[in-house]
Design an enzyme around this catalytic site. Structure first.
Site, mmCIF file in Angstrom:
data_model
loop_
_atom_site.group_PDB
_atom_site.id
_atom_site.type_symbol
_atom_site.label_atom_id
_atom_site.label_comp_id
_atom_site.label_asym_id
_atom_site.label_seq_id
_atom_site.Cartn_x
_atom_site.Cartn_y
_atom_site.Cartn_z
ATOM 1 N N LYS A 150 0.836 -1.209 0.000
ATOM 2 C CA LYS A 150 0.000 0.000 0.000
ATOM 3 C C LYS A 150 0.867 1.254 0.000
ATOM 4 C CE LYS A 150 -3.774 -0.308 2.176
ATOM 5 N NZ LYS A 150 -4.804 -0.485 3.218
ATOM 6 N N ARG B 17 -3.596 2.991 8.416
ATOM 7 C CA ARG B 17 -3.881 1.716 7.752
ATOM 8 C C ARG B 17 -2.633 0.834 7.685
ATOM 9 N NH1 ARG B 17 -8.478 2.175 3.996
ATOM 10 N NH2 ARG B 17 -9.277 4.296 3.986
ATOM 11 N N GLY C 75 -8.028 -7.298 4.426
ATOM 12 C CA GLY C 75 -8.930 -7.505 5.553
ATOM 13 C C GLY C 75 -8.324 -8.221 6.734
ATOM 14 N N MET D 93 -5.546 -7.263 8.596
ATOM 15 C CA MET D 93 -5.021 -6.408 9.654
ATOM 16 C C MET D 93 -5.928 -5.196 9.818
ATOM 17 S SD MET D 93 -0.958 -6.884 8.913
ATOM 18 C CE MET D 93 -1.159 -6.621 7.161
ATOM 19 N N ARG E 224 -3.640 -1.759 -5.895
ATOM 20 C CA ARG E 224 -2.831 -2.963 -5.693
ATOM 21 C C ARG E 224 -3.242 -3.987 -6.735
ATOM 22 N NH1 ARG E 224 -5.618 -4.595 0.075
ATOM 23 N NH2 ARG E 224 -7.710 -5.070 -0.713
ATOM 24 N N HIS F 283 -0.225 -45.496 0.375
ATOM 25 C CA HIS F 283 -0.902 -46.113 -0.768
ATOM 26 C C HIS F 283 -2.056 -45.231 -1.239
ATOM 27 C CE1 HIS F 283 -4.001 -48.787 -2.565
ATOM 28 N NE2 HIS F 283 -2.948 -49.320 -3.173
ATOM 29 N N SER G 123 17.735 -41.135 -11.826
ATOM 30 C CA SER G 123 16.459 -40.505 -11.494
ATOM 31 C C SER G 123 16.376 -40.459 -9.972
ATOM 32 C CB SER G 123 15.287 -41.301 -12.068
ATOM 33 O OG SER G 123 14.067 -40.654 -11.769
ATOM 34 N N CYS H 149 11.889 -38.274 -10.008
ATOM 35 C CA CYS H 149 10.585 -38.926 -10.187
ATOM 36 C C CYS H 149 9.838 -39.083 -8.866
ATOM 37 C CB CYS H 149 10.748 -40.282 -10.857
ATOM 38 S SG CYS H 149 11.743 -41.452 -9.907
ATOM 39 N N TYR I 197 15.034 -33.263 -16.421
ATOM 40 C CA TYR I 197 13.574 -33.410 -16.383
ATOM 41 C C TYR I 197 13.093 -33.637 -14.960
ATOM 42 C CZ TYR I 197 14.182 -38.498 -15.865
ATOM 43 O OH TYR I 197 14.510 -39.745 -15.404
#
Length: 871
Positions: free
Chosen positions: A22, A92, A101, A103, A336, A454, A763, A830, A850
């Site tokens: 702000k 503020r 909203g 604070m 903002r 699982h 991997s 992986c 990757y």
């Protein structure tokens, strides 16, 4: 000397970390020449020192505040707290990250018994002056003293009832004056002291209260939910008051430069005539649509429209703006970056790019990975969620939302679904026997297990909503009940579960589904263009492979061959193989498995065509496959021509104290090389068949799991290569293949240079690597990690987001060692971390080729990789 206070013309939008969002934007708008009421900002560094100073302002800071008040007095030709033309302030909060909203705010600060008369005199509006004073008393009481607003609202309602009016704007000046007197009496009664009359005391105490609100419960929770960390605190903005409650030519409003729900390019917002900003936010009065302002004040609306669109162009993003109109003059109190839905974020990113307001790279940053995840899975309707009762919170194991009747067995779920019901499978923990029920269920809830249990792994692979490890629930699968602190649920009762938050609710909550349209495809096209990291999928079946392609997979980074046998029709064959007493017996059952494996590999290769496919050799923690149910044991004994005692004896022989660190992975292959040979044969035969029949140049990547010693790897590699070469020679065909390993044991990272001499690729299995590096059982960690998070031992669950300081350094070490001896070695990940944005950023930084993740995480991984690259 540290500068703790900045006037609005000293800052700019690049100073968010110091001035808060702000404050930085107030400075930026001031520098742009907009009509911004003047003021000053106490920095986030001052909040940090405040928190370190027993929540008190220190003398030098008070002196600095006084000096800056004097500067505003000179600028405005007003006097703070004076009876003649008084200067008033708003106080503020404003953190570096938007926390709307969360604070506190105090308006009309500086009014007292004298200055209220001065305000009435200089504005010739006594009603307005006392309306402002009573508002100030209430806000000061609430924010600074913690006195509930209901004490004051009750008085206001009584006054309106006595006057027989509905709105506070219908009360007259004399009513407001009497109302203020009652407010002052109420304040003294509740606070035990008179309302402070010294304006500087008011200001100091208000600043202290706003600083202190950084650590209120709702602000802390908001930061936790939105993963806002490493901020110093909130800034405090002290700004000259302008008044929207001065009459019919005054007002206040909140607006967005585009529709935050849809992204439509039109002004969107609300306003109130003769009101202050809190009236719009708090819903005290029903606001009017912004378009109506064009009818009431067309010149103001035109100025608002032009200026706000200029702000959007300047900030390169949709803006959330607060404004006040005082006697026909427009003032800007805040701008903002506006909060928005995932659909809106994509629409806005595409439109801003098309209109050349932002670059291609900038557009990729307009959607967060959290927003994209929301888009990927069903979510609960916000209105329904607001009224829902939360009964427990577990691990957010697999994203999405589900609502339905609870059932405790796979059979019951399947039966309910055939009857047209929505079902949630509720278990203490799931096993392979539950798979059919998991497929049929809307979602899965377990009272035990962790993020890699699982239930969690299978659910993520299926894109199924799952909440796991809800220890606050007592699940009794025999009695078919779920007990929680507020009562008991029985089979058929309806619950709702949120796999993105881990929350469990009673009753049904309306769902809204995922949407993939042209906007999404356009956006993801730019995402894929920007990234370097290849994104593969964890896929165990042809169906998984098909879904992976739909979500943008560029190959398969992990096929878990043991998962191919979770199907109820196949698990019997695996059990027979595991429980075989001789090599000959085992080979016989392996032949049955080989047919199944080959068919699956053919299906996967045909689906993926010439994209790479990494297949991990069998890595079953044996306890996941051994039958526990007496009925299942009896059935298996019959098919193996064993009596139940002998079967139980074999099961007992295979029992392990810690199966996750036991007879699995490469150890299984060393003990029973015939298993590895069978799998290698199935893999290469499938590749040969697909090349012959479809013409695809399939390149299998065979991964040996759980290697911690180079001789383990070379031993099994020789077994595999012998089988492959025999099959290729017999087929008279050439297939390029790779043999690599899964780096998941800490010792493997330490000897990565030795392993790289022999391996074609690594991997990283970061789930097991995390488990072994920490010494945590990942199946049991859910019982204590929530406490670690709550008490600040961990900022994040290391099984969800990679521990970069520890486990990450093991990965880095292995990468450096491997590339030193083999610069072109292929390196990937992986584990579950392959779908986590923060972890992906680290993997991209250290130069992996990757990452591989569950199919439904693929778009998130693609976006995270692109955003990491453009940073």
């Amino acid at each position: 000397m540290v500068q703790y206070i900045y006037t609005f013309n000293e800052g700019n939008k690049g100073m968010k970390s110091l001035l808060g969002g702000k404050g930085a934007n107030l400075s930026e708008m001031t520098n742009l020449g907009l009509t911004v009421p003047p003021g000053f900002t106490l920095s986030t560094e001052s909040c940090k020192r405040f928190n370190e100073s027993e929540n008190k302002l220190w003398p030098e800071l008070k002196e600095d505040i006084d000096k800056h008040v004097k500067q505003v007095e000179e600028n405005q030709d007003k006097k703070f707290g004076s009876i003649d033309n008084p200067l008033l302030f708003s106080v503020r909060s404003g953190a570096a990250e938007s926390m709307p909203g969360m604070m506190d705010t105090v308006l009309n600060l500086g009014l007292n018994k004298d200055s209220v008369e001065g305000l009435a005199k200089t504005t010739a509006n006594k009603r307005f002056a006392y309306d402002s004073y009573r508002r100030f008393i209430q806000m000061f009481a609430d924010v600074v003293m913690g006195i509930a607003s209901v004490h004051f609202e009750t008085i206001l309602e009584q006054f309106k009832s006595e006057k027989n009016v509905e709105k506070d704007t219908d009360l007259e000046a004399s009513d407001m004056e009497r109302l203020t007197e009652e407010y002052l009496k109420t304040y003294k009664r509740e606070a035990g002291e008179d309302f402070p009359q010294d304006p500087y005391e008011q200001l100091y105490r208000a600043v202290e209260a706003v600083f202190a609100s950084w650590n209120n419960e709702r602000a802390i929770l908001y930061r936790e939910i939105n993963e806002i960390t490493e901020l110093l605190g909130t800034a405090v903005n002290v700004q000259t008051m302008v008044f929207g409650n001065m009459g019919d030519q005054s007002g206040t409003g909140v607006m967005f430069t585009r529709d935050p729900s849809t992204g439509e390019n039109k002004l969107y917002g609300e306003f109130l005539i003769n009101a202050q900003g809190e009236d719009v936010v708090a819903g005290i009065r029903t606001p009017q649509s912004l378009e109506e302002l064009n009818d009431i004040m067309p010149e103001v609306y035109s100025e608002l429209k032009t200026t706000t669109k200029n702000l959007e162009s300047h900030y390169h993003d949709m803006q959330d703006i607060e404004f006040t109109i005082e006697n026909g003059k427009l003032y800007f109190l805040q701008t903002r970056t506006g909060k928005r839905t995932a659909q809106s974020a994509i629409q806005i990113a595409n439109d801003l790019y098309k209109d050349k307001i932002i670059t291609e790279k900038e557009s990729i940053g307009k959607l967060t990975t959290n927003q994209l995840e929301q888009l990927m899975h069903p979510t609960f309707d916000e209105d329904g969620l607001a009224n829902a009762e939360t009964i427990a919170t577990g691990l957010a194991a697999s994203p999405g939302a589900a609502t339905g009747e609870i059932y405790f067995t796979a059979e019951a779920v399947e039966k309910a679904v055939t009857e047209g019901k929505q079902a949630i499978l509720v278990r203490q923990e799931t096993s392979p026997e539950d798979l059919a029920g998991m497929v049929s269920a809307q979602g899965i809830l377990t009272s035990r297990g962790g993020m890699t249990s699982h239930a969690a792994v299978v659910a993520r692979g299926m894109g199924k909503c799952c909440v796991a490890g809800v220890s606050a629930l007592t699940v009794n699968e025999v009695d078919k009940t779920v007990k929680y602190s507020g009562g008991t649920l029985t089979e058929g009762d309806i619950i709702s579960i949120d796999g993105s938050t881990g929350k469990v609710y009673t009753g049904e909550i309306t769902l809204s589904g995922a949407k993939f349209d042209d906007n999404y495809k356009q956006f993801m096209g730019r995402v894929d263009k920007a990234r370097e990291l290849t994104i593969r999928a964890n896929a165990d079946t042809p169906h998984d492979a098909e879904q992976s392609l739909e979500f943008g997979a560029e190959g398969i980074g992990l096929t878990r061959t043991e998962h191919m046998f979770f199907d109820e029709k196949r698990i019997s064959a695996v059990r027979k193989m595991i429980l075989s007493d001789t090599t000959e017996e085992r080979v016989k059952f392996l032949e049955d498995l080989a047919v199944m494996q080959k068919d699956d590999f053919v299906g996967i290769y045909e689906m993926m065509k010439e994209l790479p496919v990494t297949v991990r050799l069998l890595d079953p923690p044996l306890h996941e496959f051994l039958p526990a149910d007496e009925k299942e044991k009896s059935k298996l004994a019959d098919t193996m021509n064993l009596d139940i005692e002998e079967l139980n004896a074999r099961i007992l022989q295979l029992e392990e104290i810690n199966p996750m660190l036991g007879h699995r992975g490469v150890r299984l292959a060393v003990t029973y090389p015939e298993i590895a040979r069978m799998q290698a044969k199935a893999i290469i035969q499938a590749a040969i068949q697909v090349k012959k029949e479809k013409g695809y140049n399939v390149q299998p990547e065979i991964m040996i799991p759980l290697v911690g010693e180079i001789k383990e790897f070379t031993l099994i590699k020789e077994e595999i290569e012998e089988v492959i070469q025999d099959e290729l020679a017999e087929a008279g065909i050439q297939i390029d293949y790779l043999i690599g390993t899964m780096i998941e044991i800490p010792r493997a990272t330490l000897i990565a240079d030795q392993i790289a001499e022999e391996a074609d690729f690594f991997s990283f299995g970061t789930n097991d690597l995390t488990q072994m590096a920490y010494g945590f059982s990942r199946d049991d960690a859910g019982t204590f990690i929530p406490e670690y998070l709550e008490k600040g031992v961990f900022e994040e669950d290391p099984f969800q987001s990679l521990d970069i300081e520890g486990v990450g350094q093991l990965v880095q070490l292995a990468v450096d060692k491997a590339r030193k001896v083999k610069p072109d070695i292929k390196l990937g990940v992986c584990g579950e971390h392959g779908g986590d944005p923060k972890s992906i950023h680290f993997f991209n930084e250290i130069g992996l080729d990757y990452v591989s993740c569950s199919p439904y995480r693929l778009p998130i991984a693609r976006l995270a990789a692109a955003q990491s690259e453009i940073k």
